[in-house]
Write a protein that holds these residues in place. Sequence first.
Motif, short mmCIF file in Angstrom:
data_model
loop_
_atom_site.label_atom_id
_atom_site.label_comp_id
_atom_site.label_asym_id
_atom_site.label_seq_id
_atom_site.Cartn_x
_atom_site.Cartn_y
_atom_site.Cartn_z
N ASN A 8 -9.90 -2.70 -9.57
CA ASN A 8 -9.03 -2.30 -8.47
C ASN A 8 -9.62 -1.03 -7.85
O ASN A 8 -9.70 0.01 -8.50
CB ASN A 8 -7.62 -2.01 -9.01
N ASP A 56 -7.63 2.55 -7.88
CA ASP A 56 -7.51 3.42 -9.07
C ASP A 56 -8.64 3.21 -10.08
O ASP A 56 -8.64 3.81 -11.14
CB ASP A 56 -6.16 3.22 -9.75
N GLN A 110 -9.23 0.76 -12.02
CA GLN A 110 -8.83 0.10 -13.26
C GLN A 110 -9.26 -1.37 -13.24
O GLN A 110 -9.19 -2.03 -12.21
CB GLN A 110 -7.31 0.19 -13.45
N PHE A 145 -8.60 -5.07 -13.90
CA PHE A 145 -7.36 -5.85 -14.02
C PHE A 145 -7.60 -7.33 -14.29
O PHE A 145 -6.65 -8.08 -14.56
CB PHE A 145 -6.49 -5.68 -12.78
N LYS A 149 -0.62 -9.53 -3.06
CA LYS A 149 -0.75 -8.50 -4.09
C LYS A 149 -2.11 -8.57 -4.77
O LYS A 149 -2.72 -7.54 -5.09
CB LYS A 149 0.37 -8.65 -5.12
N THR A 150 -2.58 -9.78 -4.99
CA THR A 150 -3.90 -9.94 -5.61
C THR A 150 -4.99 -9.37 -4.72
O THR A 150 -5.90 -8.66 -5.20
CB THR A 150 -4.18 -11.43 -5.89
N THR A 200 -4.71 -7.04 -2.43
CA THR A 200 -4.61 -5.58 -2.45
C THR A 200 -5.25 -5.02 -3.71
O THR A 200 -5.95 -4.00 -3.66
CB THR A 200 -3.13 -5.14 -2.36
N SER A 201 -5.06 -5.68 -4.83
CA SER A 201 -5.67 -5.24 -6.08
C SER A 201 -7.18 -5.40 -6.07
O SER A 201 -7.91 -4.59 -6.63
CB SER A 201 -5.08 -6.01 -7.27
N GLU A 202 -7.67 -6.46 -5.42
CA GLU A 202 -9.10 -6.73 -5.40
C GLU A 202 -9.88 -5.79 -4.49
O GLU A 202 -10.94 -5.28 -4.87
CB GLU A 202 -9.35 -8.17 -4.92
N ASP A 224 -3.10 5.34 -1.10
CA ASP A 224 -2.73 4.23 -1.97
C ASP A 224 -2.31 3.02 -1.14
O ASP A 224 -1.35 3.08 -0.38
CB ASP A 224 -1.57 4.68 -2.87
N ASN A 265 -0.73 0.51 -1.88
CA ASN A 265 0.59 -0.02 -2.23
C ASN A 265 1.73 0.75 -1.56
O ASN A 265 2.88 0.32 -1.64
CB ASN A 265 0.77 0.00 -3.75
#
Length: 470
Positions: free
Chosen positions: A25, A28, A30, A32, A85-86, A88-90, A310, A312
């Motif tokens: 991600n 941050d 991290q 995931f 959401k995926t 955004t995380s990627e 961020d 999110n």
Amino acid sequence: MDNYKLYINGKYVNGDSGEFISVENPADRQIFARVPDGNQADVDRAVAAARAAFPKWSALSPEERADYVGKFADYIERHKDEVGKTITSEIGTPVKYVYGLQVVSSIEQARYYSDLARNYSYSEKCGNNIVRKEPIGVIACLTPWNYPIYQETSKIFPAIAAGNCIVLKPSQLAPVSAYVLSEAAEEIGLPPGVINIVTGRGEQVGTLLSKHEDVDMVSFTGSTQQGKKVGMMGIESNVKKIALELGGKSASVILRSADYEKAAVGTMMECFLNTGQTCSALTRLIAPREIKDDLENFMLAFVKELKVGDPNEPDTRIGPLASEKGFHKVNRYIRLGIEEGAKMICGEIPDDYENGYYVQPVIFTDVTNDMVIAQEEIFGPVMGIIYYDTEEEALEIANDSIYGLAGAVFGDEKEALEFAEKIQAGTVLVNGGAFTIDVPFGGYKQSGIGRENGKCGFDEFMEVKSIRIG
């Protein structure tokens, strides 16, 4: 943390190597998810599955294939929040934009190509002869990370609607969102082998697919440098059909008849969209010299209102860059711009990425078109302003590029249309024209070969046969 498998012949299977690629991600840093690090055995299995599925799939009626493709739209619509959401995380696309920017286009692709497949002219009379359009076979789809699901569906939906079978290699940076396609395929009962997903590294899986003698076509989106390699490998192996959607360094021209504030806003939003990670980003703003002070003051005030942070958070306009590699690349170009003599009127040189790959929007002025920052694709939120004295000079600057993917013109509509016709680019926006699925997208010069979207995007996945009747 989620661990994924390959999707081959309608089943989730382990990768041959047992090795995985971690998915980070960028907001941050991290980890995931993990996806298999594909190899030759995995590619061979996927290509064989697609090859075996092709005769029956291509023999279905266009209406039957269209029904399947249309069902993808319904599935993605039902799972839109999860897919957003995926993504955004990627890659860090802000939640404010991810659905409209990334997910809606995939739904539209499915519905558009479902309708087109039903109404397409697969056979036409030409005098006493017949011209037929037929599916090609096995298509390798090599897709980038910046618009993951859209870049995948812009290839896959027209290709399978036309009767082809697919092996998809999504980007190793953003592979997880691709699994919505396998999940949908399972739910709608898509025949096994029509869509296969092999994750892995571009230099490994992408190379193997480009060279594979049982792959009939490669559709690639990415950098011009990598596209040249893919094209050469495809031709040298078995003279595959090649479709390439490559880089850009697109110019936005403000004519003297334009509302310069509207033009500046339109250009900045296109430039900084998706944190500047868009192949058609308007990264060169070409403006009349006499509005320099007013234009720059306006742009500075506008940029200050763009929240970077961020993805999110609902009011974030600009998220992180997608990777550490991209962060360092953008850093180098900003430093180079200063060394070349351009003046950075907003932004900063980014150094700290411990808490995410964030870069403030950068605007350079006093740019000349021979500078590296005006000629090379930066792929970050970096814009250069170039001033002109005559509109002939403006056109010369706009076309002085190895790329020809996109461009924009702002001004009196008649004047802007006349100017747009002279720009050497595959797509030109006039006074902020909006993106639509039904018109082709692709580039002149080193921005690519072929077109995506619209009827042209369907034609790409067809062979043309002439039947001459005596």
